[in-house]
Design an enzyme around this catalytic site. Structure first.
Site, PDB file in Angstrom:
ATOM      1  CG  ASP A  92      13.776 -22.702  33.444  1.00 26.96           C
ATOM      2  OD1 ASP A  92      14.680 -23.546  33.622  1.00 26.96           O
ATOM      3  OD2 ASP A  92      12.650 -23.024  33.050  1.00 26.96           O
ATOM      4  CD  GLU A  93      16.464 -26.379  37.618  1.00 24.63           C
ATOM      5  OE1 GLU A  93      15.831 -27.388  37.283  1.00 24.63           O
ATOM      6  OE2 GLU A  93      17.606 -26.423  38.119  1.00 24.63           O
TER       7      GLU A  93
END
Length: 185
Positions: A92-93
């Site tokens: 989720d980066e």
């Protein structure tokens, strides 16, 4: 020719979101740094991490998490100019490369726009999901002057934002030693 173009796209794109991947980001970052040095321009790197994303995967499943990431990536792309790069680093980066930034304040405005966009509810199937984001900002030339150091500074600033409770933006600390005034004896 089509097969070669498809292979090129696949090797430089994130398979889930279609955004540039780490390899393409690093290539664009190095080109942008060379241009910024040559033209004496500022640029910013924003490192983002969705807050509490693991809870979505754990409670609703990876399929819902994947759909959330796809929607988040579209919102991120809508927050920046066409000349900027939004890349998915993994999980989720995300990283956003902002070229020709006028000031630190300008990059903070973009970070605020991103936080606002991602705070809006996501409709994923039958689920209405709420998300926040932690953002780290590093600027060239203030915080670093090479790609890996700039990325590291932005990443560290993002982790500081997470440690302080998330849902916020932090700017990198100056990494270059400040010149001390010379005194004569």
């Amino acid at each position: 020719a089509q097969l070669q173009a498809r292979l090129q796209f696949q090797s430089h794109s994130d398979h889930l979101t279609g955004l540039p991947n780490r390899a393409l980001l690093m290539d664009r970052l190095n080109v942008a740094l060379a241009r910024a040095r040559r033209e004496q321009l500022n640029m910013a790197l924003l490192y983002l991490d969705l807050d509490n994303f693991k809870q979505v995967n754990d409670s609703l499943g990876h399929d819902v998490g994947d759909l959330l990431l796809q929607q988040a990536s579209r919102r991120l792309s809508d927050c920046v100019r066409d000349c900027d790069t939004v890349a998915r680093m993994g999980g989720d980066e995300f990283v956003i490369l902002l070229e020709k930034v006028q000031s630190e304040a300008a990059s903070t405005i973009v970070a605020g726009k991103i936080c606002t966009a991602l705070r809006q509810p996501f409709q994923v199937g039958l689920h209405q999901l709420h998300s926040n984001v932690s953002v780290g900002v590093a600027l060239f030339p203030q915080h670093a002057d090479d790609a890996h150091q700039l990325l590291r500074q932005a990443d560290q600033a993002m982790y500081r934002a997470k440690q302080e409770g998330g849902s916020s933006t932090r700017t990198a600390q100056c990494s270059a030693p400040q010149a001390s005034p010379q005194t004569s004896t």
